[in-house]
Design an enzyme around this catalytic site. Structure first.
Site, short mmCIF file in Angstrom:
data_model
loop_
_atom_site.label_atom_id
_atom_site.label_comp_id
_atom_site.label_asym_id
_atom_site.label_seq_id
_atom_site.Cartn_x
_atom_site.Cartn_y
_atom_site.Cartn_z
CG ASP A 115 33.19 78.19 77.70
OD1 ASP A 115 33.53 77.78 79.31
OD2 ASP A 115 32.02 78.28 77.07
CG ASP A 133 29.73 76.58 82.70
OD1 ASP A 133 29.82 77.76 82.36
OD2 ASP A 133 31.24 76.56 81.33
#
Length: 155
Positions: A115, A133
């Site tokens: 991330d 995401d």
């Protein structure tokens, strides 16, 4: 069209994660747009917002790899076998499938998901996220929009 969107989503996600792993130091804090868009590098060994990061390995493998793989394959099969499906619904499913596959590839290959973005607007802050995401979130927002418009989502 479904496969094009899925492959483009997975491709963009994997390229952005690889660049992040190569070019951004772990836990870095790099303001991209003042302090509103932050670039970082965090390895998430759990699911969304780190949920399940401390689960036993066998449970993690089942919940974060095997089950998502099965669900994504079922969704892909069902959407490709259904003729005359709403184009907006097809695109929504393609984003969810592509994003899901992008994160699943990381979990299988690295044992964690890379991330790297965070948005900060005053007291509002997102979790740290990636392109996969964003794709899943966009797909879910499209589903919600269709439901709000009274469309049936039976696949």
């Amino acid at each position: 069209m479904i496969l094009i969107i899925v492959l483009m989503t997975v491709g963009c996600d994997q390229v952005s994660k690889e660049l992040t792993r190569q070019k951004v130091a772990p836990e870095a804090f790099i303001p991209v747009i003042k302090n509103h868009l932050i670039l970082t590098n965090v390895e998430n060994t759990g699911a969304m917002l780190g949920f399940g990061h401390d689960f036993p390995p066998i449970l993690k493998r089942f919940l974060l790899q095997a089950l998502p793989m099965l669900l994504l394959l079922i969704m892909l099969y069902r959407i490709m076998k259904k003729p005359n499906t709403n184009l907006f619904l097809i695109i929504a499913f393609a984003f969810v499938i592509g994003g899901g596959l992008g994160n699943l590839i990381d979990r299988i290959a690295y044992g964690s998901v890379t991330d790297f973005f965070q948005i900060r607007l005053g007291i509002l802050r997102t979790g740290i996220f990636n392109i996969a995401d964003v794709a899943v979130t966009l797909g879910v927002i499209m589903f919600i929009f269709l439901i709000a418009r009274g469309k049936k989502l039976a696949i």
